[in-house]
Design a protein around this motif. Structure first.
Motif, PDB file in Angstrom:
ATOM      1  N   UNK A   1       0.833  -1.212   0.000  1.00  0.00           N
ATOM      2  CA  UNK A   1       0.000   0.000   0.000  1.00  0.00           C
ATOM      3  C   UNK A   1       0.864   1.259   0.000  1.00  0.00           C
ATOM      4  N   UNK A   2       1.967   1.229   0.742  1.00  0.00           N
ATOM      5  CA  UNK A   2       2.864   2.381   0.775  1.00  0.00           C
ATOM      6  C   UNK A   2       3.506   2.613  -0.582  1.00  0.00           C
ATOM      7  N   UNK A   3       3.897   1.532  -1.254  1.00  0.00           N
ATOM      8  CA  UNK A   3       4.495   1.661  -2.587  1.00  0.00           C
ATOM      9  C   UNK A   3       3.501   2.268  -3.556  1.00  0.00           C
TER      10      UNK A   3
ATOM     11  N   UNK B   1      -9.126  -8.388  -8.670  1.00  0.00           N
ATOM     12  CA  UNK B   1      -8.163  -7.520  -9.359  1.00  0.00           C
ATOM     13  C   UNK B   1      -8.302  -7.656 -10.871  1.00  0.00           C
ATOM     14  N   UNK B   2      -8.485  -8.876 -11.329  1.00  0.00           N
ATOM     15  CA  UNK B   2      -8.671  -9.142 -12.761  1.00  0.00           C
ATOM     16  C   UNK B   2      -9.910  -8.427 -13.281  1.00  0.00           C
TER      17      UNK B   2
ATOM     18  N   UNK C   1     -10.880   1.297  -9.975  1.00  0.00           N
ATOM     19  CA  UNK C   1     -10.618   0.032 -10.676  1.00  0.00           C
ATOM     20  C   UNK C   1      -9.208  -0.041 -11.259  1.00  0.00           C
ATOM     21  N   UNK C   2      -8.628   1.110 -11.623  1.00  0.00           N
ATOM     22  CA  UNK C   2      -7.276   1.106 -12.162  1.00  0.00           C
ATOM     23  C   UNK C   2      -6.230   1.506 -11.146  1.00  0.00           C
TER      24      UNK C   2
ATOM     25  N   UNK D   1      -4.800  -2.462  -7.047  1.00  0.00           N
ATOM     26  CA  UNK D   1      -3.517  -2.757  -6.415  1.00  0.00           C
ATOM     27  C   UNK D   1      -3.690  -3.441  -5.062  1.00  0.00           C
ATOM     28  N   UNK D   2      -4.720  -3.042  -4.292  1.00  0.00           N
ATOM     29  CA  UNK D   2      -4.937  -3.657  -2.990  1.00  0.00           C
ATOM     30  C   UNK D   2      -5.337  -5.125  -3.126  1.00  0.00           C
ATOM     31  N   UNK D   3      -6.269  -5.415  -4.038  1.00  0.00           N
ATOM     32  CA  UNK D   3      -6.713  -6.806  -4.206  1.00  0.00           C
ATOM     33  C   UNK D   3      -5.601  -7.678  -4.773  1.00  0.00           C
ATOM     34  N   UNK D   4      -4.825  -7.144  -5.714  1.00  0.00           N
ATOM     35  CA  UNK D   4      -3.736  -7.924  -6.293  1.00  0.00           C
ATOM     36  C   UNK D   4      -2.675  -8.240  -5.252  1.00  0.00           C
TER      37      UNK D   4
END
Length: 294
Positions: free
Chosen positions: A27-29, A157-158, A72-73, A78-81
């Motif tokens: 999350x920080x990244x 994420x997909x 969504x983008x 990013x969180x779900x992935x």
């Protein structure tokens, strides 16, 4: 341009891994990437594109579409992935996330039935590319560990990226690439803030300005975020949502090549076979696109 963008995105897994090794959380990244990219893009528009600069969309519905793009983008994707890899393997996550072109094709076929029609050749090409992607990700090691929670997060994420491509197709017809990309960064940052109420914390200045973190972070922010999102949103407008998203199948190829170069991971015959299948599949998909233009 689609190939170059996906090639760069494929390398981000390696550079992100380096940041994780140095103590930053996923999350920080993401937050630091989007903050730097948003500020730089905002400065560029205010100085170079001042005459065409605007803060808001024409209607509140369009502004909601920008919010959906940011979710969504950006934040939710990013969180779900990243969360998926806490519950399942990276292989499972890659297989599910990189299959998003198939979901994008189904969504576009359902919503844009008249403007987006697919031939049997396109469908076969997409399936071949998907099979090649699976072979590349597995890279000769067919070991899958099913995890309902992790696989569901990866599927989320997909689906996020498929929806992003779909909404982007409509938004790019009315707004400039610079405006849309800036909105994606802004709403991605806004919607990630509630996460820090649950999981607070941010890296120290010493960690941020260390050479191992700073250069990797600048690459992810300037090249992989700002430049690539600008180019990708333009690519979707030029090629259409389905053809553009099919290029995601090249993502694991570049990931493994960079991992072989920087992390000394092995390349197998399965990887080479998968690469050939992806190339053939993408040729069939793009061949249909060229015929349509003629």
């Amino acid at each position: 341009m689609a190939f170059v963008t996906v090639a760069i995105w494929g390398s981000t897994f390696v550079f992100t891994k380096m940041l994780l090794i140095n103590g930053l959380s996923p999350a920080q990244i993401f937050t630091l990437r989007f903050i730097i990219a948003y500020v730089l893009l905002l400065i560029f528009e205010l100085t170079v594109r001042r005459q065409s600069f605007r803060w808001f969309s024409d209607t509140w519905r369009d502004e909601l579409a920008m919010l959906l793009l940011g979710i969504t983008g950006g934040s939710l994707y990013f969180l779900t992935e990243n969360a998926a890899m806490l519950y399942t393997t990276a292989t499972n996550t890659s297989l599910i996330v990189c299959s998003c072109p198939l979901f994008a094709m189904l969504l576009v076929a359902l919503i844009y039935r008249k403007s987006e029609r697919f031939t049997r050749m396109q469908v076969v090409g997409s399936l071949l590319a998907c099979a090649g992607m699976a072979a590349v990700v597995l890279n000769g090691r067919f070991v899958l560990h099913l995890s309902p929670v992790g696989d569901l997060l990866a599927f989320s994420a997909c689906l996020c990226w498929a929806v992003y491509s779909l909404v982007m197709k409509s938004a790019s017809e009315r707004y400039s690439t610079f405006f849309i990309t800036r909105k994606v960064f802004f709403y991605g940052l806004v919607t990630i803030l509630p996460y820090y109420l649950i999981v607070p914390g941010f890296p120290s200045w010493d960690v941020l300005f260390s050479s191992q973190v700073l250069w990797n972070l600048l690459f992810l922010s300037i090249i992989a975020s700002m430049a690539c999102f600008l180019v990708w949103n333009w690519v979707i407008h030029q090629l259409g949502a389905v053809v553009a998203t099919n290029w995601v199948y090249f993502n694991p190829i570049t990931t493994i090549l960079f991992a072989w170069w920087l992390l000394h991971e092995q390349i197998t015959l399965c990887f080479l076979l998968g690469t050939v299948l992806i190339l053939v599949g993408m040729y069939l998909c793009d061949r249909r696109q060229n015929v349509t233009k003629v």
